[in-house]
Design an enzyme around this catalytic site. Structure first.
Site, PDB file in Angstrom:
ATOM      1  N   ILE A   1       0.839  -1.203   0.000  1.00 67.28           N
ATOM      2  CA  ILE A   1       0.000   0.000   0.000  1.00 67.28           C
ATOM      3  C   ILE A   1       0.878   1.259   0.000  1.00 67.28           C
ATOM      4  O   ILE A   1       0.429   2.326  -0.378  1.00 67.28           O
ATOM      5  CB  ILE A   1      -0.966   0.051   1.221  1.00 67.28           C
ATOM      6  CG1 ILE A   1      -0.200   0.099   2.540  1.00 67.28           C
ATOM      7  CG2 ILE A   1      -1.971  -1.075   1.179  1.00 67.28           C
ATOM      8  CD1 ILE A   1      -1.062   0.532   3.722  1.00 67.28           C
ATOM      9  N   ASP A   2       2.142   1.122   0.443  1.00 65.78           N
ATOM     10  CA  ASP A   2       2.996   2.298   0.648  1.00 65.78           C
ATOM     11  C   ASP A   2       3.500   2.918  -0.657  1.00 65.78           C
ATOM     12  O   ASP A   2       3.958   4.057  -0.653  1.00 65.78           O
ATOM     13  CB  ASP A   2       4.219   1.931   1.506  1.00 65.78           C
ATOM     14  CG  ASP A   2       3.822   1.321   2.839  1.00 65.78           C
ATOM     15  OD1 ASP A   2       2.720   1.625   3.324  1.00 65.78           O
ATOM     16  OD2 ASP A   2       4.615   0.535   3.392  1.00 65.78           O
TER      17      ASP A   2
END
Ligand code: F6P
Length: 363
Positions: free
Chosen positions: A141-142
């Protein structure tokens, strides 16, 4: 294509929406086009070390496109080269790579597809050096994996974080408060920057730009003078004050990357409330950002990456991950990933765009 008739797939590290879409794409193409047998490794490298595998049939992966998480399970601590073991309560690390390599050899596979972030792909690079044919698929997700412009999971996380910011907006307005929304992102500010812009955050704080509390307080005061009695602050979990350090939520001793960030929203909340006298509340989006179904963007990206991974297997392009560059899919050597996270460059166009619409970036 190798003569071997089987491939294996694993997901390692933190989960994110879209992993199942990759597993589905890899499995379906491998079965439909190449007539291969597909084996799923359970719980990432834990399964490799503990010999835990399951066959993945076409039916097993039908209907999982929209499902969050990973049907194979994952592990954030199992590392064959630094495997944590507890003896009489005391933590130790052992080299379990010989066991892992033996278990992989027994599988008799043409390739191991590793879906993961920098940790998982770094280990995959080691396994490749030790003779395992590997294809990597970047996931997080980063959005901070070096060698690719975008990772699946990011759009889903940004969508969820933006929804959170939208929701606190109305309550901030009603109560004339400062609302702080803490988002994930590890050491990179991509989620905060994108969701902060999308949600119209008045102040966006990212790790790449250390902040000054006094400047943030001034922004809040100036807004109030202009009649805007509320302020929305979007803060990345990895943000830190000028000359200061990140806020650590916990240390996971077993993990190769033991520091878990979090809590900066509360620290900042107290500081801002006392500096401005404005009532302040903090919301931590946390693991909500990793849960639930992937957005349509992430489903499409994950499917493309899974399909491309099988192309790489077909052409024996091993020791690489499939990345995105300029909108096209490219091969990226696995060792590139190990060179550290891809953070927001200080001259990134989104930073200028945020400033251009009056957003304060904490400096
Ligand atoms: O890398 C994904 C991520 O969600 C980061 O944004 C966050 O810092 C970390 O994982 C949280 O880890 P855990 O799931 O161990 O709490």
């Amino acid at each position: 294509m190798s003569k071997k008739k089987r491939i294996a797939v694993l997901s390692g590290g933190g989960d994110c929406p879209g992993i199942n879409a990759v597993i589905r794409a890899v499995t379906k193409r491998a079965i439909l086009e190449l007539g291969l047998e597909v084996v799923g490794v359970l719980d990432g490298y834990e399964g490799v070390i503990q010999n835990r595998f399951r066959r993945l049939t076409y039916d097993d992966v039908s209907g999982i496109l929209t499902l969050g998480g990973t049907i194979l399970g994952t592990s954030k601590t199992a590392n064959p080269y630094r495997y944590p073991v507890r003896k009489k309560g005391k933590l130790d690390f052992v080299d379990a790579s010989a066991t892992a390599l033996r278990n992989i050899k027994k599988l008799d596979i043409a390739c191991l597809v590793c879906i993961g972030g920098d940790g998982t792909l770094g280990i995959a690079s080691g396994l490749h050096d030790d003779g395992v044919p590997i294809v990597g698929v970047p996931k997080t997700i980063d959005n901070d994996i070096r060698g690719t412009e975008i990772t699946f999971g990011f759009d889903s996380a940004v969508t969820i974080a933006t929804d959170g910011i939208d929701r606190v907006h109305t309550t901030a307005q009603s109560h004339h408060r400062i609302m702080i929304v803490e988002v994930m992102g590890h050491r990179a500010g991509w989620i905060a920057l994108h969701s902060g812009i999308a949600g119209g955050g008045d102040i966006i704080l990212i790790p790449e730009i250390p902040y000054d509390v006094e400047q943030i307080a001034r922004t809040v005061r100036e807004r109030r003078k202009k009649g805007r009695r509320f302020s929305i602050v979007v803060v990345a979990e990895g943000a830190k004050p000028k000359g200061g350090e990140v806020t650590i939520r916990r240390v996971v001793e077993e993990s190769s990357d033991p520091v878990r960030l979090g809590g900066i929203g509360f620290v900042l909340g107290e500081q801002l409330e006392s500096a401005t006298g404005v009532a302040t509340r903090t919301v931590v989006m946390g693991h909500l950002q990793r849960g639930g179904p992937p957005t349509s963007f992430d489903r499409v990206l994950a499917t493309q990456l899974g399909v491309a991974a099988v192309e790489m297997i077909k052409e024996k392009r091993f020791g690489k991950m499939v990345g995105v560059k300029g909108g096209s899919l490219v091969d990226v050597p696995l060792e590139v990933v190990a060179k550290g996270p891809r953070v927001v460059p200080r001259n990134h166009r989104l930073l200028s765009a945020a400033r251009a619409v009056g957003t304060h970036l904490g400096d």
